[in-house]
Scaffold this active site. Structure first.
Site, PDB file in Angstrom:
ATOM      1  N   ARG A   1       0.705  -1.136   0.074  1.00 32.03           N
ATOM      2  CA  ARG A   1       0.196   0.119   0.066  1.00 32.03           C
ATOM      3  C   ARG A   1       0.875   1.260   0.138  1.00 32.03           C
ATOM      4  O   ARG A   1       0.317   2.228  -0.250  1.00 32.03           O
ATOM      5  CB  ARG A   1      -1.086   0.036   0.941  1.00 32.03           C
ATOM      6  CG  ARG A   1      -2.027  -1.163   0.963  1.00 32.03           C
ATOM      7  CD  ARG A   1      -3.033  -1.144   2.026  1.00 32.03           C
ATOM      8  NE  ARG A   1      -2.392  -1.694   3.214  1.00 32.03           N
ATOM      9  CZ  ARG A   1      -2.768  -2.964   3.554  1.00 32.03           C
ATOM     10  NH1 ARG A   1      -3.130  -3.903   2.775  1.00 32.03           N
ATOM     11  NH2 ARG A   1      -2.081  -3.514   4.568  1.00 32.03           N
TER      12      ARG A   1
ATOM     13  N   GLU B   1       4.570 -11.029  15.114  1.00 34.61           N
ATOM     14  CA  GLU B   1       3.781 -11.492  16.449  1.00 34.61           C
ATOM     15  C   GLU B   1       4.374 -12.936  16.366  1.00 34.61           C
ATOM     16  O   GLU B   1       4.892 -13.641  17.544  1.00 34.61           O
ATOM     17  CB  GLU B   1       2.529 -11.361  16.180  1.00 34.61           C
ATOM     18  CG  GLU B   1       2.001 -11.585  17.711  1.00 34.61           C
ATOM     19  CD  GLU B   1       0.292 -11.244  17.493  1.00 34.61           C
ATOM     20  OE1 GLU B   1      -0.035 -10.988  16.764  1.00 34.61           O
ATOM     21  OE2 GLU B   1      -0.354 -11.565  18.543  1.00 34.61           O
TER      22      GLU B   1
HETATM   23  P1  AMP Z   1       4.061  -3.024  11.511  1.00 40.05           P
HETATM   24  O1  AMP Z   1       5.410  -3.354  10.835  1.00 40.05           O
HETATM   25  O2  AMP Z   1       3.734  -4.013  12.633  1.00 40.05           O
HETATM   26  O3  AMP Z   1       4.211  -1.549  11.779  1.00 40.05           O
HETATM   27  O4  AMP Z   1       2.875  -3.275  10.445  1.00 40.05           O
HETATM   28  C1  AMP Z   1       2.820  -2.413   9.171  1.00 40.05           C
HETATM   29  C2  AMP Z   1       2.368  -3.000   8.048  1.00 40.05           C
HETATM   30  O5  AMP Z   1       1.323  -3.939   8.378  1.00 40.05           O
HETATM   31  C3  AMP Z   1       1.962  -1.903   6.913  1.00 40.05           C
HETATM   32  O6  AMP Z   1       2.388  -2.420   5.756  1.00 40.05           O
HETATM   33  C4  AMP Z   1       0.434  -2.061   7.177  1.00 40.05           C
HETATM   34  O7  AMP Z   1      -0.129  -1.962   5.994  1.00 40.05           O
HETATM   35  C5  AMP Z   1       0.035  -3.368   7.824  1.00 40.05           C
HETATM   36  N1  AMP Z   1      -0.779  -3.201   9.125  1.00 40.05           N
HETATM   37  C6  AMP Z   1      -0.751  -3.328  10.208  1.00 40.05           C
HETATM   38  N2  AMP Z   1      -1.712  -3.430  11.007  1.00 40.05           N
HETATM   39  C7  AMP Z   1      -2.480  -2.849  10.323  1.00 40.05           C
HETATM   40  C8  AMP Z   1      -4.027  -2.413  10.286  1.00 40.05           C
HETATM   41  N3  AMP Z   1      -4.502  -2.407  11.771  1.00 40.05           N
HETATM   42  N4  AMP Z   1      -4.551  -2.203   9.377  1.00 40.05           N
HETATM   43  C9  AMP Z   1      -4.231  -2.148   8.179  1.00 40.05           C
HETATM   44  N5  AMP Z   1      -2.852  -2.393   7.812  1.00 40.05           N
HETATM   45  C10 AMP Z   1      -2.239  -3.094   8.922  1.00 40.05           C
END
Ligand code: AMP
Length: 182
Positions: A66, A103
């Site tokens: 995205r 996770e």
């Molecule tokens: P993180 O590495 O945990 O910061 O996760 C970020 C990535 O996961 C991004 O590329 C987001 O598009 C996706 N992502 C994580 N949590 C969500 C959420 N609650 N809603 C939409 N996309 C998420």
């Protein structure tokens, strides 16, 4: 350039919450409804353009998948190049890769080794739709540095402030999230 409260509402109202996707307990922030709404998408992209037009950026680096949508559009508006940071195994040329914890288990992102090589110490803006734990963005910011770029800032449409991602990423670069979700 700050968003007006009306502009903020237009963006916020265009993002759809999907409960329990992709698994129980997660509220997934669906930005397809923002992209589908020409006013909201326009307000968002204009805000990003106004904010970053004087940063003297050389590249936008977008995170798979995205981050490509916002990043590639912004790169065109700023008349600069776009660099995709992809999930492992998708880029065809020689890559640098960085692992990060999920996770459960680990994931890996990659960038082409020569992505920023045309401009020494290229000024790079990192973009994704959302920062949660910050694992993906942290790994992406490290890749930018390893490939010879300077990660000037990391920008997100949405920042989940109830997690540590934003604070952790601040050890590497400055962080801007347009909409903060508490
Ligand atoms: P993180 O590495 O945990 O910061 O996760 C970020 C990535 O996961 C991004 O590329 C987001 O598009 C996706 N992502 C994580 N949590 C969500 C959420 N609650 N809603 C939409 N996309 C998420």
């Amino acid at each position: 350039m700050k968003l007006s409260s009306i502009e903020r509402k237009i963006i916020e109202n265009s993002i759809r919450d999907i409960k329990d996707f992709p698994k129980q307990g997660i509220v997934f922030k669906d930005i397809t409804t923002l992209l589908n709404d020409k006013e909201a998408y326009g307000v968002l992209m204009n805000h990003l353009y106004q904010k970053y037009k004087d940063y003297n950026l050389n590249y936008i680096a977008g995170i798979d998948a995205r981050g490509f949508i916002f990043g590639a559009a912004l790169a065109q508006m700023l008349s600069i190049g776009f660099v995709p940071i992809r999930k492992k195994g998708k880029l065809p040329y020689t890559t640098i890769s960085e692992k990060y914890s999920l996770e459960y288990g680990i994931d890996e992102v990659e960038v082409h080794i020569d992505a920023f090589s045309k401009i020494p110490h290229a000024r790079v803006l990192l973009i994704d739709d959302l920062i949660a734990t910050g694992g993906t963005a942290n790994a992406a910011a490290k890749l930018i540095k390893q490939a010879g770029g300077e990660c000037v800032e990391a920008c997100f449409v949405l920042g989940l402030t109830f997690l540590d991602g934003i604070e952790n990423l601040k050890n590497q670069t400055t962080v801007y999230s347009i909409i903060e979700v508490a």
